[in-house]
Design a protein around this motif. Structure first.
Motif, PDB file in Angstrom:
ATOM      1  N   LYS C  78     146.504   2.955  41.728  1.00 32.08           N
ATOM      2  CA  LYS C  78     145.091   3.271  41.960  1.00 32.08           C
ATOM      3  C   LYS C  78     144.535   2.414  43.091  1.00 32.08           C
ATOM      4  N   LEU C 101     141.821  16.812  40.922  1.00 32.85           N
ATOM      5  CA  LEU C 101     142.761  16.379  39.877  1.00 32.85           C
ATOM      6  C   LEU C 101     142.677  14.880  39.555  1.00 32.85           C
ATOM      7  N   PRO C 102     142.794  13.983  40.573  1.00 37.70           N
ATOM      8  CA  PRO C 102     142.679  12.554  40.234  1.00 37.70           C
ATOM      9  C   PRO C 102     141.287  12.183  39.724  1.00 37.70           C
ATOM     10  N   ARG C 104     139.428  14.020  37.805  1.00 36.75           N
ATOM     11  CA  ARG C 104     139.421  14.443  36.412  1.00 36.75           C
ATOM     12  C   ARG C 104     140.218  13.457  35.557  1.00 36.75           C
ATOM     13  N   LYS C 105     141.344  12.970  36.137  1.00 39.70           N
ATOM     14  CA  LYS C 105     142.229  12.131  35.346  1.00 39.70           C
ATOM     15  C   LYS C 105     141.747  10.691  35.255  1.00 39.70           C
ATOM     16  N   HIS C 106     141.153  10.177  36.332  1.00 33.82           N
ATOM     17  CA  HIS C 106     140.861   8.744  36.366  1.00 33.82           C
ATOM     18  C   HIS C 106     139.390   8.406  36.292  1.00 33.82           C
TER      19      HIS C 106
END
Lengths: 282, 259, 247
Positions: C78, C101-102, C104-106
């Motif tokens: 990260k 996507l990142p 949403r994930k992080h």
């Protein structure tokens, strides 16, 4: 996704494929599906007719058919023996269970099994297995020749790719499918006989009962072998030749070859079985 | 390695055994890694994959099932004529269809379409470094990519088998009418007349669950193990389809004897 | 603060990196240059845990990370975002979904907020008009800008670029250069760029390290590189076919 597009107005057009489907509507997409099938059928027919033409008129490359017989036939023997061995055990076990529920009499088990094997299962299930192994192989090979432009190179040297690529596979498959299915039937019968002996106490000499097998069964089975042997290389070559879009395309072509060959086998099986039943009833 | 191989056949046998052990072991390890993360699946990916795998396979499963039902009736027809027992047609065709043929053929078709596709997609992602790109974004590829696909394949095959059961019986009933003049009602009475029960349907569904398990693991394993650029993807797809088919038959045998 | 210490890496019999050491200072635009196949990409893949070195140490903000496992690597990744040579967007997702996507994930965003935020971030790289297009439909330069937007979603302090301008036309290449320079100047991000594009090197680099035969040949500013009398460096930065360099 459309909601966010509205809050952030931007000039981008919507995604191309979604747009087409949305425009066509339900009826339209059914029509499009039928058009696709019609186009596919015409192309398949063209490959088939050209293959037949070159079988009689083409120049034969020495050893090409033998090489393909090795690729298609000899290298599939182990795979066919293993799968058909298992299917023979399963089929006899299942029919034994089925018979047990009605009449606990296993004397006709072998005769019925042998009849079904000759008329249908050996050819159809064996061919489904071959579609997986051989169909995938043919499509992958021809497909990668298409995407690396080797097929175009063939055309430039005035050789029809059908003559050069499809005909040897077609001839090899006709011969080897028959041979493999005879092997497949034998293996399935032997494993079935062993299962009957172990689970239902049917002696092999009683199990081996040719009484129900007649000319009609043999002819039906033989017709199936020929039809499948022709269908697998034609359908798979067609899938291979219509490959596009690089490495990923080869993957798709392989998938389509397996699925379409299997479908072709199931549909051919239906028509030949129905014809066999009507011509030789009982 | 440099030492000459004394017995090439024995050597080939040994190499093949090691390879088989490697594949089975790899699939086992993959299963463990999936199960550890099974609760962390990505909902959006799951829906996407379910659509791609299940909805898009409906036509091909429908065609397969209808024709299979018809073929089963033709095979049973000979026996029905011989004993002149029309009432047994439903049972004769239904037993094999529900317990064996519908789960098996659906699995083979889905393996050709969904399994092969899945391997091709994952393989392409491996050779174009998209899996590395996920890792660099600190996203676990197993949780994000594999777990949703695993669940989607399981769900797809079980649903499709149920759907194929229904359609195959439908196709069988009307073939029976067309070919033998057996009324569909007689066919369905033969089917429900006590010789067949839900146990047979569950047996078929349990089989399809086991087939899905081997297909999901094989297609993901071969996809992730892809090496060697574009031709590698083709090889991986081929290996995955063949392994799934062989696995399906072997497990079919084992499950038949257990059930 | 980032430091490579005595990194060694070989693939089979082939020794690619043989004792490579250098430091990168916070906030600078640092270039790693050298001929193709000299191990530049291999080196930066060590930093995000895609490859593990045979021996040596990698220090990132006071932590030795070269032996971290996949789980420990999470926070490092990260902190260090990477833009791949071929952009490597996810083909099955639109540009906006790639960037979302990142998020949403992080960042604990739901799908809708993530997409909205993704479109904002795409406008930073002037790609908002292509948010709903799929990567294979776009040109190399466009894909690269989307990849940069995706890399920046995790708010990294370091960004690694693997040959960002290779295979781009000259105009797209200069746009990507400008973007990299802006990252350093406006956001204070440390950029580590693997490149052999001479115009990028001399227009935006703060410092350069040149690798040759698995070792560090020279570290210095662009001006120092131009002034050097080392024949190999002169041959490389002037792009001459003849010279003392062997490949």
């Amino acid at each position: 996704m459309s909601a966010t597009t509205e809050t952030h107005p931007d000039p981008s057009p919507p995604d191309a494929t979604e747009g087409v489907e949305a425009e066509l509507g339900f009826v339209g997409s059914i029509g499009a599906a039928f058009l696709d099938i019609a186009v596919a059928a015409r192309e398949l027919y063209s490959v088939f007719v050209r293959t037949l033409y070159y079988v009689f008129r083409g120049k034969r490359v020495k050893g090409a058919v033998l090489h393909q017989m090795n690729e298609i036939g000899v290298k599939s023997v182990a795979f066919i023996c293993i799968t058909m061995g298992f299917i023979g055990m399963i089929l006899v076990y299942q029919s034994g269970l089925q018979a047990k529920r009605v009449v606990p009499d296993f004397t006709m088990l072998g005769a019925t099994y042998l009849e079904l094997l000759v008329r249908d299962f050996a050819a159809s299930i064996g061919a489904l297995m071959l579609a997986t192994r051989v169909g995938a192989g043919i499509a992958a090979e021809i497909g990668s020749m298409v995407v690396t432009e080797q097929v175009d190179a063939l055309r430039m040297s005035a050789a029809d790719p059908i003559d050069y690529l499809v005909v040897p596979r077609f001839l090899a498959s006709l011969v080897m499918t028959l041979a493999l299915i005879v092997i497949a039937g034998t293996v399935a019968f032997c494993s079935g006989a062993a299962t009957a002996y172990v689970f239902f106490d049917v002696r092999p000499d009683i199990f081996f009962n040719m009484q129900l097998v007649d000319v009609g069964d043999f002819l039906t089975g033989f017709t199936k072998c020929m039809a499948y042997g022709a269908a697998i290389p034609i359908v798979s070559s067609w899938c291979g030749l219509s490959t596009f879009g690089g490495s990923e395309g080869v993957g798709w072509a392989t998938t389509r070859a397996v699925v379409n060959s299997s479908l072709a086998i199931i549909i051919l099986n239906f028509f030949i079985s129905a014809a066999g039943f009507l011509i030789f009833p009982g | 390695m440099t030492e000459a191989v004394r017995n090439p056949r024995l050597h080939a046998l040994g190499a093949a055994s090691i390879e088989l052990a490697e594949i089975v072991g790899g699939m086992g390890v993959l299963l463990a890694r999936i199960l550890v993360r099974i609760h962390k699946f990505d909902g959006e990916e799951l829906v996407k994959n379910l659509y791609k795998m299940a909805v898009k396979s409906l036509p091909i499963v429908a065609v397969t099932a209808l024709f299979t039902g018809a073929i089963m009736v033709i095979q049973a027809a000979v026996i029905v004529k011989r004993f002149n027992a029309e009432g047994l047609l439903g049972w004769g065709a239904g037993f094999g269809t529900l317990r064996e043929i519908a789960p098996l053929l659906t699995a083979l078709m889905i393996s050709g379409r969904v399994g092969a596709n899945n391997t091709a997609e994952l393989g392409t992602m491996v050779v174009t470094e998209q899996i590395d790109a996920l890792r660099v974004l600190a996203i676990d590829p197993i949780a994000f990519l594999i777990v949703p696909r695993f669940i989607a394949i399981l769900a797809t095959l079980v649903m499709m088998t149920l759907f194929a059961d229904a359609l195959a019986l439908f196709g069988a009933a009307y073939t029976g009418q067309g070919l033998l003049g057996v009324e569909p009602m007689t066919f369905f009475n033969g089917l429900t007349g006590g010789l067949l029960d839900f146990g047979d349907v569950f047996n078929g569904l349990f089989k399809s669950f086991v087939f899905a398990l081997v297909m999901a693991l094989a297609s993901c394993h071969f996809g992730l193990a892809t090496k060697g650029g574009a031709p590698g993807v083709g090889r991986a797809v081929n290996a995955s389809v063949v392994a799934s088919a062989a696995g399906i038959f072997v497990l079919d045998y084992l499950v038949s004897f257990l059930g | 603060m980032l430091a490579f210490k005595n990194i060694k890496k070989s693939f089979g019999p082939k020794q690619v990196l043989n004792d490579v050491s250098f430091d990168v200072k916070a906030g600078e635009c640092f270039f790693i240059i050298g001929a193709s196949g000299v191990g530049k990409s291999v080196l930066i893949k060590h930093l995000v845990g895609l490859l593990a070195c045979d021996s040596g140490e990698i220090w990132l903000d006071g932590e030795e990370i070269s032996r971290f496992d996949e789980q420990q690597m999470g926070p490092v990744r990260k902190k260090c975002a990477m833009v791949f040579q071929h952009a490597t967007l996810f083909d099955s997702m639109t540009c906006a979904e790639n960037v979302a996507l990142p998020l949403r994930k992080h960042k604990d965003m739901n799908a809708k907020d993530a997409l909205a935020e993704a479109k904002k971030r795409l406008s930073v790289v002037h790609m908002q008009a292509f948010a709903d297009r799929y990567p294979p439909e776009l040109g190399d330069g466009m894909r690269k800008r989307v990849a940069i937007a995706r890399a920046l979603t995790v708010d990294p302090t370091y960004v690694l670029f693997d040959e960002p301008t290779t295979s781009l036309d000259p105009v797209s290449a200069r746009r990507v250069d400008t973007l990299i320079r802006e990252l350093c100047d406006k956001l204070g991000v440390t950029s580590i760029v693997v490149s052999h594009d001479l115009s990028s090197i001399f227009s935006i680099a703060d410092r350069i390290v040149m690798l040759y035969k698995g070792k560090v040949l020279k570290i210095g500013t662009p001006a120092e590189f131009k002034a050097t009398d080392n024949g190999i460096i002169q041959q490389f930065i002037n792009g001459r076919a003849e010279g003392p360099m062997d490949l």
